[in-house]
Motif scaffolding. Structure first.
Motif, PDB file in Angstrom:
ATOM      1  N   MET A  40       3.243   6.010  -3.381  1.00 42.36           N
ATOM      2  CA  MET A  40       2.528   4.929  -2.737  1.00 42.36           C
ATOM      3  C   MET A  40       1.127   4.870  -3.341  1.00 42.36           C
ATOM      4  SD  MET A  40       2.138   4.303   1.364  1.00 42.36           S
ATOM      5  CE  MET A  40       3.548   5.309   1.637  1.00 42.36           C
ATOM      6  N   ASP A  41       0.726   3.706  -3.799  1.00 43.55           N
ATOM      7  CA  ASP A  41      -0.564   3.549  -4.463  1.00 43.55           C
ATOM      8  C   ASP A  41      -1.480   2.690  -3.600  1.00 43.55           C
ATOM      9  OD1 ASP A  41      -2.480   3.724  -6.465  1.00 43.55           O
ATOM     10  OD2 ASP A  41      -1.795   1.865  -7.409  1.00 43.55           O
ATOM     11  N   TYR A  42      -2.494   3.310  -2.989  1.00 44.44           N
ATOM     12  CA  TYR A  42      -3.455   2.603  -2.154  1.00 44.44           C
ATOM     13  C   TYR A  42      -4.721   2.319  -2.941  1.00 44.44           C
ATOM     14  CZ  TYR A  42      -1.113   3.585   2.303  1.00 44.44           C
ATOM     15  OH  TYR A  42      -0.247   3.625   3.344  1.00 44.44           O
ATOM     16  N   ARG A  43      -5.368   1.219  -2.619  1.00 39.29           N
ATOM     17  CA  ARG A  43      -6.733   0.989  -3.091  1.00 39.29           C
ATOM     18  C   ARG A  43      -7.631   1.484  -1.960  1.00 39.29           C
ATOM     19  NH1 ARG A  43      -5.375  -4.476  -3.595  1.00 39.29           N
ATOM     20  NH2 ARG A  43      -3.556  -4.349  -4.882  1.00 39.29           N
ATOM     21  N   LEU A  44      -8.263   2.610  -2.172  1.00 37.18           N
ATOM     22  CA  LEU A  44      -8.990   3.283  -1.110  1.00 37.18           C
ATOM     23  C   LEU A  44     -10.493   3.068  -1.217  1.00 37.18           C
ATOM     24  CD1 LEU A  44      -7.037   6.656  -1.246  1.00 37.18           C
ATOM     25  CD2 LEU A  44      -6.688   4.761   0.350  1.00 37.18           C
ATOM     26  N   ASP A  45     -11.127   3.042  -0.053  1.00 34.16           N
ATOM     27  CA  ASP A  45     -12.577   3.043   0.043  1.00 34.16           C
ATOM     28  C   ASP A  45     -12.975   4.423   0.543  1.00 34.16           C
ATOM     29  OD1 ASP A  45     -13.061   0.276  -0.653  1.00 34.16           O
ATOM     30  OD2 ASP A  45     -12.162  -0.234   1.278  1.00 34.16           O
ATOM     31  N   LYS A  46     -14.210   4.816   0.251  1.00 38.17           N
ATOM     32  CA  LYS A  46     -14.655   6.152   0.633  1.00 38.17           C
ATOM     33  C   LYS A  46     -15.987   6.082   1.352  1.00 38.17           C
ATOM     34  CE  LYS A  46     -12.245   8.265  -3.146  1.00 38.17           C
ATOM     35  NZ  LYS A  46     -12.241   8.659  -4.504  1.00 38.17           N
ATOM     36  N   LYS A 101       6.937   3.359   7.448  1.00 35.56           N
ATOM     37  CA  LYS A 101       7.782   4.145   8.350  1.00 35.56           C
ATOM     38  C   LYS A 101       8.708   5.048   7.541  1.00 35.56           C
ATOM     39  CE  LYS A 101      10.858   3.931  12.332  1.00 35.56           C
ATOM     40  NZ  LYS A 101      11.397   5.200  11.998  1.00 35.56           N
ATOM     41  N   LYS A 102       9.315   4.512   6.501  1.00 32.91           N
ATOM     42  CA  LYS A 102      10.194   5.321   5.654  1.00 32.91           C
ATOM     43  C   LYS A 102       9.419   6.474   5.011  1.00 32.91           C
ATOM     44  CE  LYS A 102      13.408   1.601   4.615  1.00 32.91           C
ATOM     45  NZ  LYS A 102      13.849   0.634   3.599  1.00 32.91           N
ATOM     46  N   TYR A 103       8.207   6.202   4.573  1.00 30.80           N
ATOM     47  CA  TYR A 103       7.359   7.226   3.963  1.00 30.80           C
ATOM     48  C   TYR A 103       7.077   8.349   4.961  1.00 30.80           C
ATOM     49  CZ  TYR A 103       3.210   9.411   1.933  1.00 30.80           C
ATOM     50  OH  TYR A 103       2.308  10.321   1.448  1.00 30.80           O
ATOM     51  N   VAL A 104       6.714   7.972   6.193  1.00 33.49           N
ATOM     52  CA  VAL A 104       6.419   8.969   7.217  1.00 33.49           C
ATOM     53  C   VAL A 104       7.687   9.763   7.556  1.00 33.49           C
ATOM     54  CG1 VAL A 104       5.698   9.290   9.618  1.00 33.49           C
ATOM     55  CG2 VAL A 104       4.445   7.716   8.138  1.00 33.49           C
ATOM     56  N   ASP A 105       8.811   9.069   7.692  1.00 37.48           N
ATOM     57  CA  ASP A 105      10.075   9.749   7.995  1.00 37.48           C
ATOM     58  C   ASP A 105      10.441  10.767   6.917  1.00 37.48           C
ATOM     59  OD1 ASP A 105      10.351   8.353  10.344  1.00 37.48           O
ATOM     60  OD2 ASP A 105      11.767   6.873   9.527  1.00 37.48           O
ATOM     61  N   ARG A 106      10.139  10.471   5.659  1.00 39.75           N
ATOM     62  CA  ARG A 106      10.458  11.375   4.550  1.00 39.75           C
ATOM     63  C   ARG A 106       9.610  12.645   4.557  1.00 39.75           C
ATOM     64  NH1 ARG A 106      10.270   6.893   1.039  1.00 39.75           N
ATOM     65  NH2 ARG A 106       8.428   7.807   0.102  1.00 39.75           N
ATOM     66  N   GLN A 107       8.533  12.673   5.309  1.00 39.99           N
ATOM     67  CA  GLN A 107       7.667  13.847   5.313  1.00 39.99           C
ATOM     68  C   GLN A 107       8.403  15.073   5.821  1.00 39.99           C
ATOM     69  OE1 GLN A 107       4.579  13.631   3.741  1.00 39.99           O
ATOM     70  NE2 GLN A 107       5.629  11.712   3.303  1.00 39.99           N
ATOM     71  N   ALA A 108       9.270  14.906   6.807  1.00 39.24           N
ATOM     72  CA  ALA A 108      10.039  16.047   7.317  1.00 39.24           C
ATOM     73  C   ALA A 108      10.992  16.560   6.241  1.00 39.24           C
ATOM     74  CB  ALA A 108      10.814  15.649   8.572  1.00 39.24           C
ATOM     75  N   GLU A 109      11.603  15.645   5.495  1.00 33.53           N
ATOM     76  CA  GLU A 109      12.500  16.052   4.415  1.00 33.53           C
ATOM     77  C   GLU A 109      11.739  16.893   3.390  1.00 33.53           C
ATOM     78  OE1 GLU A 109      14.171  12.510   2.741  1.00 33.53           O
ATOM     79  OE2 GLU A 109      14.833  11.781   4.693  1.00 33.53           O
ATOM     80  N   ASP A 110      10.535  16.443   3.054  1.00 33.70           N
ATOM     81  CA  ASP A 110       9.716  17.173   2.077  1.00 33.70           C
ATOM     82  C   ASP A 110       9.335  18.554   2.600  1.00 33.70           C
ATOM     83  OD1 ASP A 110       9.882  14.968   0.461  1.00 33.70           O
ATOM     84  OD2 ASP A 110       7.840  14.256   0.872  1.00 33.70           O
ATOM     85  N   ARG A 111       9.083  18.661   3.912  1.00 35.69           N
ATOM     86  CA  ARG A 111       8.692  19.937   4.507  1.00 35.69           C
ATOM     87  C   ARG A 111       9.833  20.943   4.399  1.00 35.69           C
ATOM     88  NH1 ARG A 111       7.838  18.631   9.814  1.00 35.69           N
ATOM     89  NH2 ARG A 111       9.724  19.642  10.493  1.00 35.69           N
TER      90      ARG A 111
END
Length: 143
Positions: A1-7, A126-136
């Motif tokens: 996922m590629d965000y354009r981020l501010d800091k 949502k799919k990205y967040v759901d995949r976090q458990a798989e990665d863990r």
């Protein structure tokens, strides 16, 4: 996922919003390009004062849509109130004929629509967040 981020000093963020503001009783005020131009000019000026970056503004005859970026410290109700107060005052002052279209002295509706938007859809996020458990579970704890 590629965000354009501010800091900020202690934060990284990507906060984008969609605002819709209607004229009171949906009166058809924005029928003249001069009114729309003044509205856009004032919104850009106010936004600069608040440190808000306006991405886009477009008007229908009885409301406007605005996309903007802001930092996490923006007081959204205060910003929106400033937009409504100043634009209402300036449009009525510069174009007194607008008052004939309005109901009494009210310009903007009290309510507004505000939604956060993102650089990805909610389904993708949502799919990205759901995949976090798989990665863990895929990580070897002994590494």
């Amino acid at each position: 996922m590629d965000y354009r981020l501010d800091k900020g000093a202690h934060s990284v963020y990507a906060l984008h919003y969609h605002l819709v503001q209607c004229v009171k009783y949906r009166r058809k005020v924005f029928v003249d390009d001069r009114y729309v131009d003044l509205l856009k000019t004032k919104i850009h000026g106010i936004s600069e004062t608040f440190g808000v970056e306006v991405t886009n503004i477009e008007c229908s005859t009885d409301h406007f849509h605005m996309l903007f970026k802001a930092g996490p410290t923006l007081d959204l109700p205060k910003y929106i109130n400033a937009l409504k107060t100043i634009t209402s005052r300036e449009i009525r002052r510069n174009f007194p004929e607008v008052k004939q279209v309005l109901w009494r002295d009210a310009f903007w509706s009290r309510s507004y629509f505000l939604a956060t938007t993102g650089q990805v859809t909610l389904d993708i996020l949502k799919k990205y967040v759901d995949r976090q458990a798989e990665d863990r579970y895929a990580v070897d704890p002994e590494d």
